[in-house]
Structures are given as structure tokens and as C-alpha cells.
Design a protein around this motif. Structure first.
Motif, PDB file in Angstrom:
ATOM      1  N   GLU A 172       0.825  -1.215   0.000  1.00  0.00           N
ATOM      2  CA  GLU A 172       0.000   0.000   0.000  1.00  0.00           C
ATOM      3  C   GLU A 172       0.857   1.262   0.000  1.00  0.00           C
ATOM      4  O   GLU A 172       0.549   2.223  -0.697  1.00  0.00           O
ATOM      5  N   VAL A 226       1.498   5.427  -2.531  1.00  0.00           N
ATOM      6  CA  VAL A 226       1.278   6.819  -2.128  1.00  0.00           C
ATOM      7  C   VAL A 226       2.326   7.716  -2.780  1.00  0.00           C
ATOM      8  O   VAL A 226       3.353   7.257  -3.277  1.00  0.00           O
ATOM      9  N   ARG A 227       2.079   8.997  -2.726  1.00  0.00           N
ATOM     10  CA  ARG A 227       3.050   9.949  -3.249  1.00  0.00           C
ATOM     11  C   ARG A 227       4.142  10.192  -2.219  1.00  0.00           C
ATOM     12  O   ARG A 227       3.866  10.417  -1.038  1.00  0.00           O
ATOM     13  N   ASP A 263       1.939   7.434   7.628  1.00  0.00           N
ATOM     14  CA  ASP A 263       1.152   6.572   6.742  1.00  0.00           C
ATOM     15  C   ASP A 263       1.483   5.103   6.997  1.00  0.00           C
ATOM     16  O   ASP A 263       0.594   4.250   7.053  1.00  0.00           O
TER      17      ASP A 263
END
Length: 374
Positions: A170, A174-175, A187
Motif C-alpha cells: 500500500e 502513495v506519493r 502513513d
């Protein structure tokens, strides 16, 4: 990702562990084992008290029933622990001498292994009460006490590894560019919890030059396009640890960055291939280190190749030069070589590996190839 909650350990499980510890102590020439609150106590009894200045002490001696010295106000909680049916509780009340409660359970001239989490306050109190006793750290005298895992423990470790893998799958979506390391670290922590971790121990996000510090703590540095980013994260799920590292790159890497990553990947594979019953712990370190040294980066591999994992994320055995302990089926540990170029970047790749009857099995299975992120 969902995983069934494992069956809890039983009083019989804890009784067997306590018996094993007492027998191992006797075989090592000790008169017993003294266990303070901490991971050893949890593993042996299932009891996790709050650690305070009040004495709580598990006494294990071959041929004697396990005894737990506990403050009276905490005795009800101790009695509810899963391992309680296998122990005799000895409580003491505020105003009494707690070492007087413990002393009758010890040989007054004995030598005891003491869990690493024991407080100096309590050890000195026992020594004052029983000046003929001697003590040694469990890590020194019984380093392999928790090292060999049974099937139920391996199941928990595999589940924790799979949860960490899911978190990586995951986070790579993300950026990264133009965000602070601390934001990506948060995160990662959220993802570990989402996938079942009850405790997050570390979420290292080390970008660019920060990657050359193996234990960098994520800070306010803004990750930039062109950065190599070391991700190292783990914690506890169902009471057992995860710990994995992958190194990603923001955008396309240059030739040297790709070369260094490939060297570390080859070193990690070599370390894994060295895992087999009967091999020494140091053989895993030597195999990984040889690849990095042959490539000319030996001085930049600045830590051991691995550490054990179980109810804590760092415990014996250690994959390091000089450790001749033979590998045994059921041992679990990290294989995590790295190269750290000061002021520039770092690369680390890490899997948890368990020793099988004929080799090793990885408990982390995400890609070890270079991963490109945005």
C-alpha cells in the motif's frame, strides 16, 4: 487483508515453557531463573503487569513448582493470566519487605539467570537479603531460551510478516515526492495498524542522504524527486513481531543507485541461501558481507546482518561475526544487509527468515527488485 485471530496459548503451553526454562537453567549450571516484568515474563506466563517499583518476580527452578512473587494489589490480575494455573502466587503487601517474600524461594548460595528487564533496584535488594547469591544476565547464560519457535509461534510470525508486506504494497502507491518523511512514516504506522498490528515499534523513512543513517528517525525533510528512500518498519501483531525493509526510488534511479541496490539484493539473497540447520549464525553474516565486499563497498556495510525476532522485534540469535551458535529449525531472524554512502544515500533490504529442516523460509515476500515511486 484479513487473518483469523490465532488460538490463544494455554496454561499447558506456558507450563511447558516454564519447565523448559528451568531445565535449561539447570543444564547451564544455574540454580534457577528470575524473571521480571517484560518480554520474558509474557512469553513464559502470559502475564503482562505494569512495570513499577513494586517487586514482581517469577522464580523458576528445576524440580520446583514455578512461583510468582507479586504485590497483593496486583495479585487478582496475576491470577487471571493464562499461565496462572501452572504457578503458585506469593503476594506481599505495601509496608512489607518484598525481598523477604522472595528469599525463601531461592537457594541462599545459588547462581541465577536474571531477565534483562530486571531493575537494578530489585537485584540489589535480593543481593542485600541473600548476600551469598550470584546473578548473570539471561542473554549471557541462556541466550537461546526463546530462540526456537514452535508451530503456533511460527504461525503468528508469518501472519505478522504478511501484514507488514501488505503495508508495503500500500505504501508504494502513495506519493513520496514533496512530502515530509514524517508524513510517510505516519502513513506506514497507520497501515501496520490497519493490517492488524496492535503495536508499531518503528517506521523508518530515510530519504536521500538520511538513508546513510541505518537508524534515522523520520524528520521534517521533504522527500525530493531523485531520492533513494529506505523504508524499515515493524511492530507486534498477536504478540509477535514483524520487521522488514525495502528501498524505493522517487522517479528513475541513476546507474550507480541501481548498481548499489542490485549489490544489496544479491547480498540479501546470499545471506538467505546460507540459512540451513547446523550452519553458524556468523555464516549468514559472512555470506551477505562477502558479496558487498567483493563489489568494493565493504566499508559501507556498517552493521550486523541480522537479529532474532519473536515476542520482541530484536532478540537473540544475532547474525554477526563471532557468533558460532548453530542454526536450528524454528529459529527466526532478519537477513538485512545494507550499503550506506555518507552524504548521499543508503540501501537496505530485509526479510524475516525461519530455519526449516532443509534450509530457510522467508516470512516477507514483497518484491526485492527496485521499486519506483512517485
Amino acid at each position: 487483508m484479513t487473518a483469523a485471530t490465532p488460538e490463544p496459548f494455554t496454561a499447558d503451553d506456558y507450563a511447558a515453557r516454564m519447565r523448559r526454562a528451568a531445565e535449561a537453567a539447570a543444564a547451564a549450571g544455574l540454580d534457577g531463573v528470575l524473571v521480571a516484568p517484560g518480554p520474558d515474563l509474557v512469553w513464559l506466563t502470559g502475564y503482562r503487569p505494569v512495570e513499577t517499583e513494586r517487586l514482581t518476580l517469577l522464580v523458576l527452578r528445576a524440580g520446583a513448582d514455578p512461583s510468582l512473587v507479586v504485590p497483593t494489589l496486583e495479585a487478582p490480575d496475576a491470577a487471571k493470566s493464562a499461565g496462572a494455573p501452572a504457578m503458585t502466587l506469593h503476594d506481599w503487601t505495601d509496608g512489607q519487605d518484598p525481598y523477604g517474600a522472595a528469599a525463601p524461594l531461592l537457594d541462599s548460595a545459588g547462581r541465577f539467570g536474571v531477565s534483562d528487564n530486571g531493575w537494578a533496584l530489585h537485584l540489589l535488594g535480593l543481593q542485600k537479603r541473600l548476600p551469598g547469591t550470584r546473578y548473570a544476565a539471561l542473554t549471557e547464560v541462556l541466550p537461546m531460551l526463546r530462540a526456537v519457535k514452535d508451530a503456533a509461534e511460527l504461525e503468528r510470525l508469518a501472519s505478522a510478516g504478511a501484514a507488514a508486506d501488505a503495508a508495503f504494497e500500500e505504501i508504494r502507491k502513495v506519493r513520496f515526492a514533496d512530502r515530509r518523511e514524517s508524513e510517510v512514516s505516519n502513513d506506514l504506522a497507520d497501515l501496520l495498524r490497519r493490517f492488524g498490528h496492535s503495536q508499531v515499534d518503528f517506521t523508518i523513512v530515510a530519504s536521500g542522504p538520511n538513508g546513510a543513517n541505518p537508524h534515522h528517525e523520520a524528520d521534517e525533510r521533504v522527500i525530493e524527486a531523485g531520492d533513494m528512500v529506505v523504508l524499515d518498519f515493524g511492530g507486534l501483531k498477536d504478540g509477535y513481531g514483524s520487521d522488514t525493509s525495502r528501498t524505493v526510488h522517487v522517479g528513475e534511479p541513476d546507474d550507480e543507485e541501481r548498481k548499489v541496490h542490485d549489490i544489496v539484493r544479491e547480498a540479501q539473497e546470499a545471506g538467505f541461501r546460507a540459512v540451513r540447520p547446523g550452519a553458524a549464525c556468523q555464516d549468514v553474516d559472512r555470506a551477505a558481507r562477502a558479496v558487498i565486499e567483493a563489489a568494493g563497498y565493504g566499508e559501507y556495510f556498517i552493521h550486523r546482518t541480522g537479529h532474532g525476532i519473536g515476542v520482541t522485534t530484536h532478540e537473540p540469535p544475532y547474525m554477526v561475526e563471532g557468533e558460532e551458535q548453530p542454526l536450528v529449525p524454528g529459529m527466526c531472524f532478519s537477513v538485512e544487509p545494507g550499503i550506506y554512502l555518507p552524504g548521499r544515500f543508503g540501501v537496505r533490504i530485509e526479510d524475516i527468515v525461519t530455519v526449516t529442516e532443509d534450509g530457510g523460509r522467508r516470512l516477507n515476500n514483497t518484491s526485492r527488485e527496485m521499486v519506483i515511486v512517485d
